[in-house]
Scaffold this active site. Structure first.
Site: not given
Ligand SMILES: [Zn+2]
Lengths: 173, 167
Positions: B140, B94, B136-137
Site C-alpha cells: 500500500h 483488503c 500486503h501493507e
Molecule cells: Zn490492503
C-alpha cells in the site's frame, strides 16, 4: 427493468469467440456479471452472467448472428443476480491420480458427506491417451469443520488417490 | 474512526512519503489508525494510505490467529524488507477492495527493518501469515494493491516451496 440471465455457450475453439460474443452483448445494451470461460478439450466454453432488460428470447436474438457465424451453441436461463455476496472458501483440496471411472464421484461424495460445500472446482485430464491422469482443485467451505474433511480424505488416500487438504485463511488488510 | 478509501479511488495508487516527525500528532494518528483497523471485519493490518494519509506507516496485528509465529501489535514506520526467503501462495483480501479475495505469491520469510512509534530502529524476522500481512501493507505504501499481484488458481499442484534469497 434489467434481469440477470446465465448464458451457457459452447463451440469449436477458435480465436475471437469472447470478443465477438461480448461485443454483441455490449451492442445490445447488456451488462456482464461474473463469468467462467475456458477451453475444454477442443471446445471453448462460456458461463456468463448477463444483465438484460428483455426476455430470454430477445437475448437469444441479440446473439443469433454471432452464434451462427461462429458455430456456437447457446443456452440461456433466468437467474438471481446476487452479486457482491461472495462466499469465502476456507479450504482447498487438491486431488490427482490415474484417471479411472468414478474418481470424481467417489472423492466429492466422501467430501460432501463430511460437510464440504464446493465454491469452485477446476479439473484437468493430463498424461497420455494410454495413461491419462486426473487433476482436480477444489475451493470450498468446510460446513462441518476441517477435521471431518481430513478424515474423509484419509479414506480416499488409503485407496490410492493422491489428495491434499490445505486450510485457506484469507489475510485481510 | 477514519474513513477507508476503496478502489477504484486513484489515491490508493500513489507513493507514500517517509515519516520524519515522531511527534504527538503521529501518536494520535497511530491510535486512530489502530481503531480503524480493529473495526474492520477480520482486519489484521492497515496502511496509512488506506485512510488517505500518504506516509510510510502500517500497522499489523495477527495475534488473533491462534498458533502462528507473530510479534503481536506492530507499528511499522518507514519499513524496509532487507531479506526475502522462499515463495508461498496465499489468499488475500483488503479493506480497500470489498467482496473480493484472490491468491497472491509472497515471500515466506522476511527480515524487516523499521522505526517504531518512538522512532527507534527495530529489526524482526518473521514468516507465514504475519510476513504476508506485512508485505500486503507495505505494498500500500508503494501504491500497489493485491490486485496487482493476483496469480491463477488453476495451474499449481501441491504447494511447493522454492527457496531463494534476494541480494
Ligand atoms: Zn490492503
Amino acid at each position: 427493468m434489467s434481469h440477470w440471465y446465465i448464458l451457457s455457450l459452447v463451440g469449436k475453439d477458435r480465436p475471437g469467440i469472447v470478443a465477438h460474443v461480448t461485443q454483441a452483448l455490449y451492442d445490445g445494451g447488456c451488462n456482464l456479471g461474473e463469468a467462467s470461460m475456458i477451453r475444454m478439450g477442443g471446445s471453448f466454453t462460456i458461463m456468463l452472467m448477463v444483465g438484460h432488460d428483455g426476455t430470454v428470447k430477445s437475448l437469444q436474438n441479440l446473439l443469433s448472428t454471432v452464434a451462427d457465424s461462429m458455430g456456437l451453441q447457446i443456452h440461456i436461463d433466468k437467474m438471481a443476480g446476487d452479486l457482491h455476496h461472495h462466499v469465502e472458501p476456507d479450504v482447498q483440496i487438491t486431488v490427482y491420480g490415474a484417471d479411472r471411472p468414478g474418481i470424481v464421484a467417489h472423492v466429492t461424495g466422501a467430501l460432501a458427506e463430511a460437510g464440504l460445500n464446493i465454491v469452485n472446482l477446476e479439473s484437468d485430464v493430463g498424461g497420455t491417451a494410454a495413461k491419462p491422469i486426473y487433476i482436480m482443485h477444489i475451493d470450498g467451505v468446510a460446513g462441518e469443520g476441517i477435521a471431518a474433511l481430513e478424515s474423509a480424505l484419509q479414506i480416499v488416500i488409503k485407496e490410492g488417490i493422491e489428495a491434499k487438504l490445505t486450510p485457506i485463511e484469507a489475510m485481510v488488510g | 474512526m477514519l474513513e477507508i478509501l476503496t478502489y477504484p479511488d486513484e489515491r490508493l495508487k500513489q507513493l507514500s512519503a517517509e515519516v520524519t516527525l515522531f511527534d504527538a500528532e503521529l501518536q494520535q494518528f497511530l491510535a486512530d489508525l489502530e481503531e480503524t483497523m480493529r473495526a474492520g471485519p477480520g482486519g489484521v493490518g492497515i496502511a496509512a494510505p488506506q485512510v488517505g494519509r500518504f506516509q510510510r506507516i502500517a500497522l499489523v496485528d495477527v495475534s488473533s490467529k491462534p498458533k502462528i509465529e507473530q510479534h503481536g501489535f506492530l507499528a511499522l514506520i518507514n519499513p524496509e524488507i532487507v531479506e526475502y526467503n522462499g515463495f508461498v501462495k496465499g489468499r488475500e483480501g483488503c479493506m480497500s477492495v470489498p467482496d473480493f479475495t484472490g491468491n497472491v505469491m509472497r515471500a515466506e520469510t522476511i527480515t524487516l527493518e523499521y522505526r517504531d512509534a518512538q522512532g527507534e530502529k527495530q529489526t524482526i524476522k518473521t514468516g507465514g501469515f504475519e510476513a504476508r500481512a506485512i508485505q500486503h501493507e507495505m505494498d500500500h505504501l508503494d501504491g500497489l494493491l493485491f490486485l496487482d499481484r493476483l496469480v491463477s488458481r488453476r495451474n499449481d499442484l501441491f504447494r511447493r516451496k522454492v527457496y531463494q534469497s534476494k541480494e
